[in-house]
Design an enzyme around this catalytic site. Structure first.
Site, PDB file in Angstrom:
ATOM      1  N   HIS A  53      35.195  14.170  61.862  1.00 15.45           N
ATOM      2  CA  HIS A  53      35.709  12.805  62.010  1.00 15.45           C
ATOM      3  C   HIS A  53      36.911  12.718  62.974  1.00 15.45           C
ATOM      4  CE1 HIS A  53      33.259  12.159  58.448  1.00 15.45           C
ATOM      5  NE2 HIS A  53      33.936  13.086  57.811  1.00 15.45           N
ATOM      6  N   SER A  76      32.699  13.491  66.806  1.00 12.47           N
ATOM      7  CA  SER A  76      32.884  13.087  65.416  1.00 12.47           C
ATOM      8  C   SER A  76      31.656  13.518  64.625  1.00 12.47           C
ATOM      9  CB  SER A  76      33.057  11.571  65.355  1.00 12.47           C
ATOM     10  OG  SER A  76      33.862  11.230  64.255  1.00 12.47           O
ATOM     11  N   SER A  81      33.128   6.977  61.833  1.00 12.81           N
ATOM     12  CA  SER A  81      34.417   7.487  61.347  1.00 12.81           C
ATOM     13  C   SER A  81      35.488   7.642  62.428  1.00 12.81           C
ATOM     14  CB  SER A  81      34.213   8.830  60.646  1.00 12.81           C
ATOM     15  OG  SER A  81      33.739   9.806  61.554  1.00 12.81           O
ATOM     16  N   ASP A 139      31.931  19.893  60.155  1.00 15.17           N
ATOM     17  CA  ASP A 139      32.123  19.101  58.940  1.00 15.17           C
ATOM     18  C   ASP A 139      30.774  18.486  58.592  1.00 15.17           C
ATOM     19  OD1 ASP A 139      32.684  17.243  56.965  1.00 15.17           O
ATOM     20  OD2 ASP A 139      34.529  16.531  57.905  1.00 15.17           O
ATOM     21  N   GLU A 201      33.897  22.517  56.817  1.00 17.31           N
ATOM     22  CA  GLU A 201      34.875  21.696  56.105  1.00 17.31           C
ATOM     23  C   GLU A 201      34.408  21.196  54.738  1.00 17.31           C
ATOM     24  OE1 GLU A 201      37.918  20.796  57.031  1.00 17.31           O
ATOM     25  OE2 GLU A 201      38.363  18.931  55.974  1.00 17.31           O
ATOM     26  N   ASN A 226      35.745  24.520  52.542  1.00 13.32           N
ATOM     27  CA  ASN A 226      35.722  23.562  51.433  1.00 13.32           C
ATOM     28  C   ASN A 226      36.206  24.186  50.128  1.00 13.32           C
ATOM     29  OD1 ASN A 226      34.788  20.888  50.277  1.00 13.32           O
ATOM     30  ND2 ASN A 226      33.643  22.325  49.001  1.00 13.32           N
ATOM     31  N   LYS A 231      41.721  23.010  49.526  1.00 16.00           N
ATOM     32  CA  LYS A 231      40.875  22.003  50.184  1.00 16.00           C
ATOM     33  C   LYS A 231      40.180  21.169  49.108  1.00 16.00           C
ATOM     34  CE  LYS A 231      37.641  19.837  52.555  1.00 16.00           C
ATOM     35  NZ  LYS A 231      36.641  18.971  51.919  1.00 16.00           N
ATOM     36  N   ASP A 235      41.845  17.602  48.926  1.00 19.46           N
ATOM     37  CA  ASP A 235      41.220  16.615  49.820  1.00 19.46           C
ATOM     38  C   ASP A 235      40.120  15.852  49.064  1.00 19.46           C
ATOM     39  OD1 ASP A 235      38.904  15.898  51.452  1.00 19.46           O
ATOM     40  OD2 ASP A 235      39.694  17.036  53.126  1.00 19.46           O
ATOM     41  N   ASN A 236      39.165  16.599  48.483  1.00 19.42           N
ATOM     42  CA  ASN A 236      38.037  15.934  47.826  1.00 19.42           C
ATOM     43  C   ASN A 236      38.528  15.041  46.690  1.00 19.42           C
ATOM     44  OD1 ASN A 236      37.196  18.104  49.387  1.00 19.42           O
ATOM     45  ND2 ASN A 236      35.342  18.462  48.195  1.00 19.42           N
ATOM     46  N   CYS A 240      40.163  11.367  48.108  1.00 23.68           N
ATOM     47  CA  CYS A 240      39.267  10.258  47.741  1.00 23.68           C
ATOM     48  C   CYS A 240      39.945   9.292  46.772  1.00 23.68           C
ATOM     49  CB  CYS A 240      37.961  10.803  47.152  1.00 23.68           C
ATOM     50  SG  CYS A 240      36.931  11.594  48.418  1.00 23.68           S
ATOM     51  N   HIS A 346      28.719  12.852  51.819  1.00 22.35           N
ATOM     52  CA  HIS A 346      28.725  13.095  53.274  1.00 22.35           C
ATOM     53  C   HIS A 346      27.624  12.362  54.030  1.00 22.35           C
ATOM     54  CE1 HIS A 346      30.100  15.196  56.827  1.00 22.35           C
ATOM     55  NE2 HIS A 346      28.831  15.300  57.167  1.00 22.35           N
ATOM     56  N   HIS A 399      41.119   9.982  54.611  1.00 22.39           N
ATOM     57  CA  HIS A 399      42.242  10.478  53.819  1.00 22.39           C
ATOM     58  C   HIS A 399      43.536  10.440  54.631  1.00 22.39           C
ATOM     59  CE1 HIS A 399      39.101  11.636  51.261  1.00 22.39           C
ATOM     60  NE2 HIS A 399      39.149  12.939  51.350  1.00 22.39           N
ATOM     61  N   SER A 407      43.835  20.635  54.100  1.00 21.57           N
ATOM     62  CA  SER A 407      42.484  21.011  54.536  1.00 21.57           C
ATOM     63  C   SER A 407      42.535  21.681  55.897  1.00 21.57           C
ATOM     64  CB  SER A 407      41.603  19.765  54.658  1.00 21.57           C
ATOM     65  OG  SER A 407      41.637  19.046  53.468  1.00 21.57           O
ATOM     66  N   GLN A 411      41.585  25.220  57.836  1.00 22.29           N
ATOM     67  CA  GLN A 411      40.697  25.333  59.007  1.00 22.29           C
ATOM     68  C   GLN A 411      41.316  26.229  60.073  1.00 22.29           C
ATOM     69  OE1 GLN A 411      37.738  24.714  59.873  1.00 22.29           O
ATOM     70  NE2 GLN A 411      36.914  23.005  58.716  1.00 22.29           N
TER      71      GLN A 411
HETATM   72  P1  NAI Z   1      30.603  18.543  43.838  1.00 20.19           P
HETATM   73  O1  NAI Z   1      29.439  19.452  43.905  1.00 20.19           O
HETATM   74  O2  NAI Z   1      31.903  19.020  43.298  1.00 20.19           O
HETATM   75  O3  NAI Z   1      30.231  17.214  43.017  1.00 20.19           O
HETATM   76  C1  NAI Z   1      29.028  16.518  43.116  1.00 20.19           C
HETATM   77  C2  NAI Z   1      28.608  16.169  41.692  1.00 20.19           C
HETATM   78  O4  NAI Z   1      27.480  15.298  41.738  1.00 20.19           O
HETATM   79  C3  NAI Z   1      28.194  17.398  40.887  1.00 20.19           C
HETATM   80  O5  NAI Z   1      28.982  17.485  39.706  1.00 20.19           O
HETATM   81  C4  NAI Z   1      26.725  17.157  40.586  1.00 20.19           C
HETATM   82  O6  NAI Z   1      26.351  17.656  39.312  1.00 20.19           O
HETATM   83  C5  NAI Z   1      26.630  15.640  40.663  1.00 20.19           C
HETATM   84  N1  NAI Z   1      25.285  15.112  40.938  1.00 20.19           N
HETATM   85  C6  NAI Z   1      24.323  15.632  41.735  1.00 20.19           C
HETATM   86  N2  NAI Z   1      23.234  14.848  41.740  1.00 20.19           N
HETATM   87  C7  NAI Z   1      23.512  13.809  40.923  1.00 20.19           C
HETATM   88  C8  NAI Z   1      22.782  12.654  40.520  1.00 20.19           C
HETATM   89  N3  NAI Z   1      21.542  12.448  40.930  1.00 20.19           N
HETATM   90  N4  NAI Z   1      23.381  11.777  39.682  1.00 20.19           N
HETATM   91  C9  NAI Z   1      24.656  11.990  39.241  1.00 20.19           C
HETATM   92  N5  NAI Z   1      25.387  13.073  39.578  1.00 20.19           N
HETATM   93  C10 NAI Z   1      24.822  13.969  40.413  1.00 20.19           C
HETATM   94  O7  NAI Z   1      30.800  17.996  45.332  1.00 20.19           O
HETATM   95  P2  NAI Z   1      32.085  17.214  45.895  1.00 20.19           P
HETATM   96  O8  NAI Z   1      33.017  18.188  46.504  1.00 20.19           O
HETATM   97  O9  NAI Z   1      32.563  16.277  44.874  1.00 20.19           O
HETATM   98  O10 NAI Z   1      31.424  16.445  47.121  1.00 20.19           O
HETATM   99  C11 NAI Z   1      30.484  15.390  46.938  1.00 20.19           C
HETATM  100  C12 NAI Z   1      30.073  14.844  48.307  1.00 20.19           C
HETATM  101  O11 NAI Z   1      31.199  14.260  48.947  1.00 20.19           O
HETATM  102  C13 NAI Z   1      29.567  15.904  49.285  1.00 20.19           C
HETATM  103  O12 NAI Z   1      28.550  15.336  50.069  1.00 20.19           O
HETATM  104  C14 NAI Z   1      30.789  16.206  50.142  1.00 20.19           C
HETATM  105  O13 NAI Z   1      30.428  16.762  51.380  1.00 20.19           O
HETATM  106  C15 NAI Z   1      31.383  14.836  50.250  1.00 20.19           C
HETATM  107  N6  NAI Z   1      32.813  14.741  50.555  1.00 20.19           N
HETATM  108  C16 NAI Z   1      33.224  13.545  51.073  1.00 20.19           C
HETATM  109  C17 NAI Z   1      34.535  13.326  51.365  1.00 20.19           C
HETATM  110  C18 NAI Z   1      34.954  12.032  51.959  1.00 20.19           C
HETATM  111  O14 NAI Z   1      36.073  11.926  52.436  1.00 20.19           O
HETATM  112  N7  NAI Z   1      34.128  11.009  51.959  1.00 20.19           N
HETATM  113  C19 NAI Z   1      35.563  14.359  51.132  1.00 20.19           C
HETATM  114  C20 NAI Z   1      35.046  15.559  50.522  1.00 20.19           C
HETATM  115  C21 NAI Z   1      33.717  15.728  50.239  1.00 20.19           C
END
Ligand code: NAI
Length: 478
Positions: A53, A76, A81, A139, A201, A226, A231, A235-236, A240, A346, A399, A407, A411
């Protein structure tokens, strides 16, 4: 040669530079990297392609990599983003002017089409005097994916035709690689051979790396940034917690207090989202597939149920799973009038946008960019944020700097590790050693006025750990 780049509007560079200046103060980890490594320049000789991003915070990361000796090209990792003023400032550079840009080749603007997005990724991977980069900073894994698929199809000598049910984005990637293969049968293979490694990332990109490793397809080592504690647990979660409601507010300005808000997924991102919505006074409901996370959510005081169960009373539904088809068109058909629907994971497949668009008689109305009202034939509407793409970066600015400093310091350390200690990282996926994770945290304490307690020698020997750390075993979960 003049700088090659493509951004929306170079005249935004001054604004970008002013925000970068403020962000630097809020990114003590990155500034400490500049102070520590600015003279020795351990990244001299590194050609880093970044796909992440293109925000103000990323600008501070890019200029830190440059200060450490690297050459950098950037795109990006999401079509919505980019902050155009940050991209402009990066292209112009601290010493350049709008008339004579002298910064970093950056290919990014807010609101790219899918074709433009993949063109930008390809540009970031295309180096003027070399087959390609020798490092990737990714990322979500799109730059890594393009290289791997390019090599795969060059080996096969053919790019497959898209299947009928392939998403539009995959068709674009196949089209790009088809054109590339027509021009050269060895471009991606030569490019991949130069790459020492990738630092990834986010959760979703890390999944891809481990999958490729499992399938024997991984071409170069990766560091999983990650899963540094500093991180994903910051960050997560805290990132968020800040940027989810920022996105919802900027998009809709609907009062969140009192509303029923559903968070799908209670991982690191979901935990931050649920907390921020509760902080606004929403009645938060969580959905989960994992019994451990479901139990955590319940113990944290949230109702836990299925989306099927709650959809008819939900005012806000947010997906944070990294999984596909979490909110379906059927769910949205049953949703409350003007329910707000957004994804903070993501990729854009968490909400079935294609299924929504295919509902007979549905009408899509743009309220403003990245905010769309979808009207069902029965008259009820849902408001979809960022066309189903991650809303905190599409509707807001992602963020804030301080959490991204954590984070991005990971990196930078990961880039230094892989680039300077290549032999220590044979093909595989690694996390950074714990002493570096602790170092990242340490670099952020002073700014918050945190005073650490020092272990006494007797205490250190009682716990069986060095007084200077690492303090926890690898399996400690924080
Ligand atoms: P995580 O693996 O810690 O959490 C995801 C959760 O979703 C897990 O607990 C899993 O059991 C649950 N899950 C999976 N399928 C499901 C379903 N069908 N219904 C309900 N729950 C379900 O992953 P994390 O770190 O929380 O990341 C989640 C997403 O967010 C990833 O795609 C990551 O890349 C993205 N992300 C986005 C950020 C942003 O700024 N928008 C920042 C960091 C991560």
């Amino acid at each position: 040669m003049s700088l090659d780049f493509k951004v929306a509007d170079l005249s935004l560079a001054d604004f970008g530079r002013r925000e970068i200046r403020l962000a630097e103060h809020e990114m003590p980890g990155l500034m400490a990297m500049r102070a520590e490594y600015g003279d020795s320049k351990p990244l001299t000789g590194a050609r880093i392609t970044g796909s992440l991003h293109m925000t103000v915070q990323t600008a501070v990361l890019i200029e830190t990599l440059v200060a450490l000796g690297a050459q950098v090209r950037w795109a990006s990792c999401n079509i919505f983003s980019t902050q155009d003023h940050a991209a402009a400032a990066i292209a112009v550079g601290p010493d350049g002017t709008v008339e004579a840009p002298a910064g970093v080749p950056v290919f990014a603007w807010k609101g790219e089409t899918l074709e433009e997005y993949w063109w930008c990724t390809e540009q970031a991977l295309t180096w003027p005097d070399a087959p390609g980069p020798n490092m990737i900073l990714d990322d979500g894994g799109d730059a890594t994916l393009l290289v791997h698929k390019g090599v795969e199809y060059e080996k096969a000598g053919v790019v497959p035709e898209p299947a009928d049910d392939d998403p539009e984005e995959w068709r674009v990637v196949l089209g790009l690689l088809k054109r590339s293969l027509a021009e050269s049968q060895s471009r991606w293979t030569a490019l991949a051979q130069e790459i020492k490694g990738v630092t990834e990332e986010t959760t979703t990109g890390v999944h891809r790396l481990y999958e490729m490793m499992r399938d024997g397809a991984l071409l170069f080592p990766g560091i999983n940034v990650n899963d540094s504690v500093t991180k994903s647990k910051f960050d997560n979660k805290y990132g968020c917690r800040h940027s989810l409601i920022d996105g919802i507010n900027r998009a809709t300005d609907v009062l969140i207090g009192g509303k029923v808000a559903v968070v799908c997924g209670y991982g690191d991102v979901g935990k931050g989202c649920a907390e921020s919505l509760r902080g606004q006074g929403a009645r938060v409901v969580v959905t989960e597939i994992d019994p451990i996370c479901a139990l955590q959510a319940a113990m944290d005081g949230y109702e836990v149920t299925t989306l099927d169960d709650v959809i008819e009373r939900a005012d806000i539904v947010i997906t944070a799973t990294g999984n596909r088809d979490v909110i379906t068109a059927d769910h949205l058909a049953r949703a409350k009038h003007q329910a707000i629907v957004g994804n903070i994971g993501h990729f854009d497949n968490e909400i079935d946008m294609a299924g929504l668009a295919a509902v007979p008689g549905i009408v899509r109305t743009e309220i403003k960019p990245q905010v769309h009202e979808w009207t069902f034939p029965d008259g009820h509407t849902v408001i979809v944020l960022s066309e189903g793409r991650l809303l905190n970066l599409g509707n807001a600015t992602g963020h804030p700097s301080f959490v991204m400093s954590n984070s991005f310091t990971n990196q930078v350390l990961a880039q230094i590790e892989l680039f300077t200690k290549t032999a220590d990282y044979p093909l595989g996926v690694y996390t950074l050693p714990k002493h570096l994770d602790e170092k990242v945290a340490r670099l952020h304490l002073d700014a918050l006025g945190v005073k650490l307690t020092q272990l006494t020698p007797a205490q250190a020997s009682y716990l069986g750990i060095p007084a200077e750390g690492p303090y926890k075993s690898e399996h400690y979960r924080y």
